[in-house]
Design a protein around this motif. Structure first.
Motif, PDB file in Angstrom:
ATOM      1  N   ALA A 118       0.831  -1.206   0.000  1.00  0.00           N
ATOM      2  CA  ALA A 118       0.000   0.000   0.000  1.00  0.00           C
ATOM      3  C   ALA A 118       0.867   1.257   0.000  1.00  0.00           C
ATOM      4  O   ALA A 118       0.571   2.239  -0.699  1.00  0.00           O
ATOM      5  CB  ALA A 118      -0.926  -0.009   1.211  1.00  0.00           C
ATOM      6  N   THR A 119       1.941   1.255   0.776  1.00  0.00           N
ATOM      7  CA  THR A 119       2.858   2.400   0.776  1.00  0.00           C
ATOM      8  C   THR A 119       3.464   2.606  -0.603  1.00  0.00           C
ATOM      9  O   THR A 119       3.537   3.737  -1.102  1.00  0.00           O
ATOM     10  CB  THR A 119       3.978   2.186   1.810  1.00  0.00           C
ATOM     11  OG1 THR A 119       3.393   2.051   3.111  1.00  0.00           O
ATOM     12  CG2 THR A 119       4.954   3.350   1.813  1.00  0.00           C
ATOM     13  N   ARG A 175       2.225   1.847  -3.408  1.00  0.00           N
ATOM     14  CA  ARG A 175       1.194   2.343  -4.337  1.00  0.00           C
ATOM     15  C   ARG A 175       0.830   3.789  -4.071  1.00  0.00           C
ATOM     16  O   ARG A 175      -0.071   4.340  -4.708  1.00  0.00           O
ATOM     17  CB  ARG A 175      -0.062   1.482  -4.244  1.00  0.00           C
ATOM     18  CG  ARG A 175       0.065   0.073  -4.781  1.00  0.00           C
ATOM     19  CD  ARG A 175      -1.302  -0.570  -4.928  1.00  0.00           C
ATOM     20  NE  ARG A 175      -2.030  -0.620  -3.667  1.00  0.00           N
ATOM     21  CZ  ARG A 175      -2.011  -1.654  -2.836  1.00  0.00           C
ATOM     22  NH1 ARG A 175      -1.271  -2.713  -3.133  1.00  0.00           N
ATOM     23  NH2 ARG A 175      -2.713  -1.636  -1.715  1.00  0.00           N
ATOM     24  N   GLU A 209      -0.283   5.040  -1.122  1.00  0.00           N
ATOM     25  CA  GLU A 209      -1.290   5.230  -0.084  1.00  0.00           C
ATOM     26  C   GLU A 209      -0.637   5.746   1.203  1.00  0.00           C
ATOM     27  O   GLU A 209       0.578   5.722   1.363  1.00  0.00           O
ATOM     28  CB  GLU A 209      -2.030   3.912   0.173  1.00  0.00           C
ATOM     29  CG  GLU A 209      -2.794   3.404  -1.045  1.00  0.00           C
ATOM     30  CD  GLU A 209      -3.500   2.081  -0.779  1.00  0.00           C
ATOM     31  OE1 GLU A 209      -3.719   1.765   0.418  1.00  0.00           O
ATOM     32  OE2 GLU A 209      -3.817   1.378  -1.754  1.00  0.00           O
ATOM     33  N   ARG A 210      -1.455   6.215   2.108  1.00  0.00           N
ATOM     34  CA  ARG A 210      -0.945   6.751   3.359  1.00  0.00           C
ATOM     35  C   ARG A 210      -0.290   5.642   4.184  1.00  0.00           C
ATOM     36  O   ARG A 210      -0.926   4.619   4.483  1.00  0.00           O
ATOM     37  CB  ARG A 210      -2.087   7.393   4.151  1.00  0.00           C
ATOM     38  CG  ARG A 210      -1.671   7.921   5.529  1.00  0.00           C
ATOM     39  CD  ARG A 210      -2.881   8.530   6.249  1.00  0.00           C
ATOM     40  NE  ARG A 210      -2.574   8.847   7.645  1.00  0.00           N
ATOM     41  CZ  ARG A 210      -1.910   9.924   8.039  1.00  0.00           C
ATOM     42  NH1 ARG A 210      -1.502  10.800   7.149  1.00  0.00           N
ATOM     43  NH2 ARG A 210      -1.667  10.136   9.316  1.00  0.00           N
ATOM     44  N   LYS A 267       0.117   4.483   7.166  1.00  0.00           N
ATOM     45  CA  LYS A 267      -0.357   4.621   8.540  1.00  0.00           C
ATOM     46  C   LYS A 267       0.451   3.770   9.522  1.00  0.00           C
ATOM     47  O   LYS A 267       0.829   4.237  10.611  1.00  0.00           O
ATOM     48  CB  LYS A 267      -1.839   4.249   8.624  1.00  0.00           C
ATOM     49  CG  LYS A 267      -2.436   4.395  10.022  1.00  0.00           C
ATOM     50  CD  LYS A 267      -3.903   4.009  10.032  1.00  0.00           C
ATOM     51  CE  LYS A 267      -4.517   4.253  11.414  1.00  0.00           C
ATOM     52  NZ  LYS A 267      -3.813   3.526  12.489  1.00  0.00           N
ATOM     53  N   ARG A 310       7.480   5.637  -2.556  1.00  0.00           N
ATOM     54  CA  ARG A 310       6.122   5.730  -3.091  1.00  0.00           C
ATOM     55  C   ARG A 310       6.171   5.963  -4.600  1.00  0.00           C
ATOM     56  O   ARG A 310       6.976   6.750  -5.089  1.00  0.00           O
ATOM     57  CB  ARG A 310       5.347   6.882  -2.435  1.00  0.00           C
ATOM     58  CG  ARG A 310       5.434   6.890  -0.918  1.00  0.00           C
ATOM     59  CD  ARG A 310       4.888   8.178  -0.317  1.00  0.00           C
ATOM     60  NE  ARG A 310       3.431   8.264  -0.362  1.00  0.00           N
ATOM     61  CZ  ARG A 310       2.744   9.200  -0.975  1.00  0.00           C
ATOM     62  NH1 ARG A 310       3.391  10.168  -1.649  1.00  0.00           N
ATOM     63  NH2 ARG A 310       1.424   9.225  -0.941  1.00  0.00           N
TER      64      ARG A 310
END
Length: 368
Positions: free
Chosen positions: A185-186, A188, A190-191, A193, A229
């Motif tokens: 996700a990172t 891609r 995305e945040r 978290k 990212r």
């Protein structure tokens, strides 16, 4: 020593059946009445001198008989060889089927890095990365896959802090590296978290800088300083493997703390989302110093990391572009950003520390 290869029952049965058939076919048979009549006539002709001498043992007959006998023997031998090879092809020397064993095709992985290497990795055979082999021609082909390359050293008590406390700091550092540089996700865009949650919220300068950079990136608030990212509308990773190499050490810190130093390089194979099959690689080296101080003596959040120092060396990404994403360069596309102005460097060279006083800006790379 291994036992002789076992040949399956069905192979032996087929072999025995075929051999029996061949033996029956070559066994002497009682001549028929017609054959006896012809033989008697030829015998009488021979007695009268009507047939040439030696007609029974002429060269052509001898050669034909000899050849037929040879092929009969060879047929049995070949049948046995075929049966054995069918069961265990490895008994045949060389590579009769034109294939290459996976052990020979794939280079041996490198052991974990425990100290700085003395030189850059040697040059690899020239090869173009592909969708099936995105690390072709790269030293990273022998590096560990993803989080497997981030090994935590054995924890020991240091600076008055217990081995359990040291292990906690090491594991949190590993989590921060994984969530910042390997989490899908990172990557891609995305945040991140989970990575942010590892950091001490009381360290407002670091948390504030990163939070601002994720919302409104610019040259003074760049999330790439901590996170890897990519713009999902521009590129995507090839496969699900990011190659990783580096090491982690620890010592007693200056603030009644355990201080951890991490030095890792990440290699990202990517392809454009426009349908092109050209594969390139972006290489990011990160230096990270973190610690956990004693909450009884310092104003810190228990179980959270304080960032003491960070640095990064980003290679094969657009220069002077501060939109919060890495922008790899492809030979089939026009480059993004300004032209490189710095010196040519080897992004795989981990033998030297990153010079904190090095000139800003990006240079060219000797290989990707």
């Amino acid at each position: 020593m291994s036992e002789d290869p076992k040949i399956p029952d069905d192979v032996w049965e087929r072999f025995a059946r075929d051999t029996e058939r061949d033996i029956r076919g070559s066994a002497p048979k009682e001549p028929s009445a017609r054959a006896r009549e012809v033989t008697e006539r030829l015998r009488r002709q021979e007695a009268r001198g009507e047939l040439p001498e030696g007609w029974r043992t002429g060269p052509a007959w001898q050669q034909k008989k000899s050849r037929r006998g040879l092929w009969g023997v060879l047929g049995v031998a070949v049948a046995v060889v075929v049966a054995v090879v069918a069961v265990k092809p490895s008994l045949v020397p060389g590579d009769p089927f034109g294939g290459e064993s996976s052990a020979a095709a794939e280079p041996a992985p490198l052991p974990q890095e425990t100290q700085a290497p003395t030189a850059a990795p040697s040059a690899e055979a020239s090869a173009i990365p592909t969708l099936d082999d995105p690390f072709a021609g790269s030293p990273a082909k022998r590096w560990a896959d993803g989080a497997a390359g981030i090994a935590v050293p054995e924890a020991k008590a240091v600076g008055g802090r217990s081995a359990a406390k040291v292990e906690q700091v090491l594991e949190l550092t590993r989590k921060l590296l994984v969530e910042s540089n390997l989490d899908p996700a990172t990557l891609r865009g995305e945040r991140p978290k989970a990575a942010l949650d590892v950091l001490d919220p009381l360290q407002k300068d670091v948390r504030g800088l990163l939070e601002t950079g994720l919302r409104e990136p610019d040259d003074t608030h760049d999330p790439l300083w901590m996170f890897s990212r990519f713009d999902p509308e521009e590129v995507r990773l090839v496969g699900d493997v990011v190659k990783t190499r580096g090491r982690m050490t620890f010592k007693a810190g200056d603030h009644a703390s355990v201080a951890v130093h991490a030095d890792y390089t990440f290699v990202y194979p990517v392809v454009q989302t426009n349908g092109s099959t050209e594969v390139t690689r972006t290489i990011v080296r990160r230096i990270l110093d973190v610690e956990i101080s004693d909450p009884a003596r310092y104003q810190v959040t228990p179980g959270k990391l304080t960032v003491v120092n960070w640095d990064q060396d980003i290679n094969n990404s657009a220069c002077d572009v501060h939109d919060g994403y890495l922008h790899p360069s492809f030979s089939s596309s026009e480059p993004t950003g300004a032209a490189p102005t710095g010196p040519t460097t080897d992004p795989y060279d981990r033998s030297k520390p990153l010079d904190p006083d090095r000139a800003e800006g990006c240079g060219t790379v000797s290989r990707v």
